[in-house]
Design a protein around this motif. Structure first.
Motif, PDB file in Angstrom:
ATOM      1  N   PRO A  10       0.816  -1.231   0.000  1.00 45.94           N
ATOM      2  CA  PRO A  10       0.000   0.000   0.000  1.00 45.94           C
ATOM      3  C   PRO A  10       0.838   1.264   0.000  1.00 45.94           C
ATOM      4  CG  PRO A  10      -0.414  -1.335   2.005  1.00 45.94           C
ATOM      5  CD  PRO A  10       0.649  -2.015   1.220  1.00 45.94           C
ATOM      6  N   GLY A  11       0.477   2.142  -0.909  1.00 43.62           N
ATOM      7  CA  GLY A  11      -0.407   2.240  -2.056  1.00 43.62           C
ATOM      8  C   GLY A  11      -1.855   2.567  -1.743  1.00 43.62           C
ATOM      9  N   GLN A  12      -2.348   3.717  -2.301  1.00 47.42           N
ATOM     10  CA  GLN A  12      -3.731   4.125  -2.089  1.00 47.42           C
ATOM     11  C   GLN A  12      -4.708   3.097  -2.640  1.00 47.42           C
ATOM     12  OE1 GLN A  12      -1.391   6.084  -3.438  1.00 47.42           O
ATOM     13  NE2 GLN A  12      -1.282   8.021  -2.333  1.00 47.42           N
ATOM     14  N   ASP A  13      -4.438   2.534  -3.824  1.00 45.35           N
ATOM     15  CA  ASP A  13      -5.418   1.587  -4.385  1.00 45.35           C
ATOM     16  C   ASP A  13      -5.377   0.262  -3.632  1.00 45.35           C
ATOM     17  OD1 ASP A  13      -2.867   1.256  -5.668  1.00 45.35           O
ATOM     18  OD2 ASP A  13      -3.815   0.064  -7.231  1.00 45.35           O
ATOM     19  N   ASP A  14      -4.194  -0.129  -3.145  1.00 44.43           N
ATOM     20  CA  ASP A  14      -4.124  -1.298  -2.257  1.00 44.43           C
ATOM     21  C   ASP A  14      -4.980  -1.059  -1.013  1.00 44.43           C
ATOM     22  OD1 ASP A  14      -1.329  -0.780  -3.567  1.00 44.43           O
ATOM     23  OD2 ASP A  14      -1.282  -2.917  -3.097  1.00 44.43           O
ATOM     24  N   ARG A 203     -17.645   9.828  -9.081  1.00 47.85           N
ATOM     25  CA  ARG A 203     -17.383   8.667  -8.215  1.00 47.85           C
ATOM     26  C   ARG A 203     -16.613   9.093  -6.961  1.00 47.85           C
ATOM     27  NH1 ARG A 203     -15.916   4.924 -13.462  1.00 47.85           N
ATOM     28  NH2 ARG A 203     -18.067   4.328 -13.945  1.00 47.85           N
ATOM     29  N   ASN A 204     -15.690  10.040  -7.136  1.00 50.53           N
ATOM     30  CA  ASN A 204     -14.966  10.555  -5.982  1.00 50.53           C
ATOM     31  C   ASN A 204     -15.927  11.294  -5.041  1.00 50.53           C
ATOM     32  OD1 ASN A 204     -13.304  12.800  -4.553  1.00 50.53           O
ATOM     33  ND2 ASN A 204     -11.816  11.247  -5.160  1.00 50.53           N
ATOM     34  N   ASP A 205     -16.827  12.086  -5.621  1.00 48.96           N
ATOM     35  CA  ASP A 205     -17.814  12.811  -4.800  1.00 48.96           C
ATOM     36  C   ASP A 205     -18.676  11.832  -4.013  1.00 48.96           C
ATOM     37  OD1 ASP A 205     -16.881  15.206  -5.747  1.00 48.96           O
ATOM     38  OD2 ASP A 205     -18.528  15.531  -7.173  1.00 48.96           O
ATOM     39  N   ALA A 206     -18.978  10.696  -4.613  1.00 50.48           N
ATOM     40  CA  ALA A 206     -19.819   9.699  -3.924  1.00 50.48           C
ATOM     41  C   ALA A 206     -19.103   9.149  -2.694  1.00 50.48           C
ATOM     42  CB  ALA A 206     -20.198   8.574  -4.885  1.00 50.48           C
ATOM     43  N   PHE A 207     -17.796   8.935  -2.795  1.00 46.61           N
ATOM     44  CA  PHE A 207     -17.028   8.502  -1.606  1.00 46.61           C
ATOM     45  C   PHE A 207     -17.049   9.608  -0.542  1.00 46.61           C
ATOM     46  CE2 PHE A 207     -14.291   5.906  -4.705  1.00 46.61           C
ATOM     47  CZ  PHE A 207     -14.919   4.711  -4.389  1.00 46.61           C
ATOM     48  N   GLY A 212     -18.970   9.489   7.913  1.00 44.46           N
ATOM     49  CA  GLY A 212     -17.859   8.792   8.577  1.00 44.46           C
ATOM     50  C   GLY A 212     -16.530   9.058   7.902  1.00 44.46           C
ATOM     51  N   GLU A 213     -15.454   8.672   8.590  1.00 43.61           N
ATOM     52  CA  GLU A 213     -14.121   9.066   8.127  1.00 43.61           C
ATOM     53  C   GLU A 213     -13.573   8.182   7.009  1.00 43.61           C
ATOM     54  OE1 GLU A 213     -10.751   8.702  10.712  1.00 43.61           O
ATOM     55  OE2 GLU A 213     -11.558   6.954  11.749  1.00 43.61           O
ATOM     56  N   VAL A 214     -14.111   6.966   6.862  1.00 42.95           N
ATOM     57  CA  VAL A 214     -13.513   6.075   5.872  1.00 42.95           C
ATOM     58  C   VAL A 214     -13.798   6.565   4.444  1.00 42.95           C
ATOM     59  CG1 VAL A 214     -13.296   3.711   5.057  1.00 42.95           C
ATOM     60  CG2 VAL A 214     -13.671   4.136   7.485  1.00 42.95           C
ATOM     61  N   GLY A 215     -15.030   6.955   4.201  1.00 41.78           N
ATOM     62  CA  GLY A 215     -15.385   7.478   2.874  1.00 41.78           C
ATOM     63  C   GLY A 215     -14.549   8.701   2.536  1.00 41.78           C
ATOM     64  N   HIS A 216     -14.385   9.568   3.539  1.00 37.44           N
ATOM     65  CA  HIS A 216     -13.582  10.775   3.342  1.00 37.44           C
ATOM     66  C   HIS A 216     -12.127  10.409   3.007  1.00 37.44           C
ATOM     67  CE1 HIS A 216     -12.576  15.002   3.882  1.00 37.44           C
ATOM     68  NE2 HIS A 216     -11.476  14.581   4.490  1.00 37.44           N
ATOM     69  N   ALA A 217     -11.580   9.432   3.756  1.00 38.12           N
ATOM     70  CA  ALA A 217     -10.191   9.015   3.504  1.00 38.12           C
ATOM     71  C   ALA A 217     -10.050   8.424   2.098  1.00 38.12           C
ATOM     72  CB  ALA A 217      -9.749   8.010   4.565  1.00 38.12           C
ATOM     73  N   VAL A 218     -11.031   7.642   1.687  1.00 39.04           N
ATOM     74  CA  VAL A 218     -10.980   7.056   0.334  1.00 39.04           C
ATOM     75  C   VAL A 218     -11.012   8.178  -0.710  1.00 39.04           C
ATOM     76  CG1 VAL A 218     -12.249   5.661  -1.354  1.00 39.04           C
ATOM     77  CG2 VAL A 218     -11.924   4.807   0.988  1.00 39.04           C
ATOM     78  N   ALA A 219     -11.844   9.184  -0.479  1.00 38.30           N
ATOM     79  CA  ALA A 219     -11.908  10.314  -1.424  1.00 38.30           C
ATOM     80  C   ALA A 219     -10.563  11.039  -1.475  1.00 38.30           C
ATOM     81  CB  ALA A 219     -13.020  11.272  -1.008  1.00 38.30           C
ATOM     82  N   MET A 221      -7.607   9.752  -0.749  1.00 37.42           N
ATOM     83  CA  MET A 221      -6.610   8.882  -1.378  1.00 37.42           C
ATOM     84  C   MET A 221      -6.765   8.894  -2.895  1.00 37.42           C
ATOM     85  SD  MET A 221      -6.036   5.563   1.010  1.00 37.42           S
ATOM     86  CE  MET A 221      -7.562   5.272   1.843  1.00 37.42           C
ATOM     87  N   THR A 222      -8.005   8.769  -3.352  1.00 33.62           N
ATOM     88  CA  THR A 222      -8.200   8.692  -4.803  1.00 33.62           C
ATOM     89  C   THR A 222      -7.961  10.057  -5.451  1.00 33.62           C
ATOM     90  OG1 THR A 222     -10.600   8.836  -4.481  1.00 33.62           O
ATOM     91  CG2 THR A 222      -9.670   6.650  -4.790  1.00 33.62           C
ATOM     92  N   ASP A 223      -8.195  11.128  -4.692  1.00 33.93           N
ATOM     93  CA  ASP A 223      -7.864  12.467  -5.188  1.00 33.93           C
ATOM     94  C   ASP A 223      -6.368  12.597  -5.426  1.00 33.93           C
ATOM     95  OD1 ASP A 223      -9.860  14.159  -5.742  1.00 33.93           O
ATOM     96  OD2 ASP A 223      -9.938  15.133  -3.774  1.00 33.93           O
ATOM     97  N   PHE A 224      -5.583  12.082  -4.498  1.00 32.27           N
ATOM     98  CA  PHE A 224      -4.129  12.196  -4.624  1.00 32.27           C
ATOM     99  C   PHE A 224      -3.620  11.427  -5.836  1.00 32.27           C
ATOM    100  CE2 PHE A 224       0.268  11.168  -4.100  1.00 32.27           C
ATOM    101  CZ  PHE A 224       0.809  12.380  -3.706  1.00 32.27           C
ATOM    102  N   PHE A 225      -4.087  10.216  -5.942  1.00 29.39           N
ATOM    103  CA  PHE A 225      -3.781   9.300  -7.037  1.00 29.39           C
ATOM    104  C   PHE A 225      -4.033   9.962  -8.393  1.00 29.39           C
ATOM    105  CE2 PHE A 225      -4.492   4.562  -7.997  1.00 29.39           C
ATOM    106  CZ  PHE A 225      -3.168   4.289  -7.789  1.00 29.39           C
TER     107      PHE A 225
END
Ligand code: BDR
Ligand code: CA
Length: 311
Positions: A10-14, A203-207, A212-219, A221-225
């Motif tokens: 890991p890696g954001q996608d991992d 799709r990023n907006d949907a995350f 909760g914090e997990v959706g925000h963290a995923v957004a 991470m994928t923003d950075f990527f």
């Protein structure tokens, strides 16, 4: 329900792949996470894996550190994609959960020996060094593996790290060669699939909109990527490679592929790590992999968003 070992860098996608697995306890039972050197050095991948376990609320997960370099080549990393830490983007606390003392390779061997044959699936999301090392040290485990579902390789989409090769296979082609020749049933998610799994703005907006914090963290991470891929490829969003592996275990009908023969180039510097995939069946080499060619990307992101919302 499948018992799985996630072997990862890991890696954001991992990280998103791990979150998807943790959010899907009815379909997958994560018996352990094994870290390998890849996107960033081993020390960071082993740390990042634990950061993500804690983010998912799974601090009891067993995380092991494995091989810190490829079998025969120098380590090539990808900070230019993932950032200096490998997990740039969200601000997440350092882990407090322990790293297990056992080496990841020994854990893989012991787990396969301890469970009935054909009941443990390996999910490699990075270079195949840990898996190949386990197969070399304990060849008796090979026939005990239920299946290997991995992210790596490319066919029509050719390379993302050299013109001919995808990163995970390129970093340790000798390891990939051992795995592809092992006879274990393989399911391969190449760039041909993941370049259809793009994190668009919607799709990023949907995350981000998830409570909760997990959706925000995923957004985050994928923003950075996104920064890297958008500039580089001019696509609608960054490919979310590794979660396709876990999605396949949950909903295989999202994917379409062919059972074909795939061999790994290990000799030529020019095409090192190329997945030579006999997509059109022009040889009589027997199939060794289900090489996936397409994904229903809307359904994939719907699944992912719905599962991340559960964490
Ligand atoms: C693969 O390489 C890594 O950068 C990603 O995590 C993914 O596993 C894509 O080529
Ligand atoms: Ca990876």
């Amino acid at each position: 329900k499948r018992k799985i070992i996630i072997d990862t860098d890991p890696g954001q996608d991992d990280a998103v792949a791990m979150l998807l697995a943790f959010a899907s306890p009815e379909e997958v039972d994560v018996v352990g996470i094994t870290a390998v050197a890849g996107n960033v050095p081993l020390e960071l991948t082993a740390k990042n894996a634990r950061i993500i376990c804690e983010l998912a609320g799974k601090p009891d997960t067993k995380v092991f550190a494995g091989c810190d370099r490829p079998l025969r080549r120098d380590l090539v990393t990808a900070e230019y994609v993932h950032g200096k830490t490998g997990l740039n983007g969200p601000v997440l606390p350092d882990p407090t959960m322990p790293l297990q003392d056992q080496h990841a390779v020994d854990f893989i061997i012991d787990t396969l020996c301890a469970h009935d044959p054909g009941t443990v699936t390996l999910c490699p999301l990075g270079p195949l060094t840990n898996i190949a090392t386990a197969f070399e040290l304990a060849p008796e485990i090979i026939e005990r593996v239920q299946e290997i579902v991995l992210m790596g390789g490319a066919y029509f989409e050719v390379g993302n790290v050299t013109p001919a090769a995808e990163f995970n296979i390129y970093v340790d082609p000798q390891a990939a060669d051992i795995v592809f020749r092992s006879g274990v049933p393989l399911v391969v998610m190449p760039l041909d699939v993941t370049h259809n799994a793009l994190v668009t703005k919607a799709r990023n907006d949907a995350f981000r909109a998830l409570p909760g914090e997990v959706g925000h963290a995923v957004a985050e991470m994928t923003d950075f990527f996104e920064r890297f891929d958008k500039e580089k490829y001019g696509s609608d969003g960054a490919p979310l490679h590794d979660p396709t592996v876990i999605a396949y275990l949950i909903q295989p009908d999202l994917f379409r592929g062919r059972h074909i023969n795939v061999q790994i180039e290990t000799q030529s510097e020019l095409t090192m790590g190329m997945t030579v995939a006999d997509w059109w069946g022009v040889t009589d080499h027997p199939p060794n992999a289900l090489f996936v060619g397409d994904v229903d990307s809307d359904a994939f992101f719907a699944l992912l968003t719905e599962r991340i919302a559960r964490l």
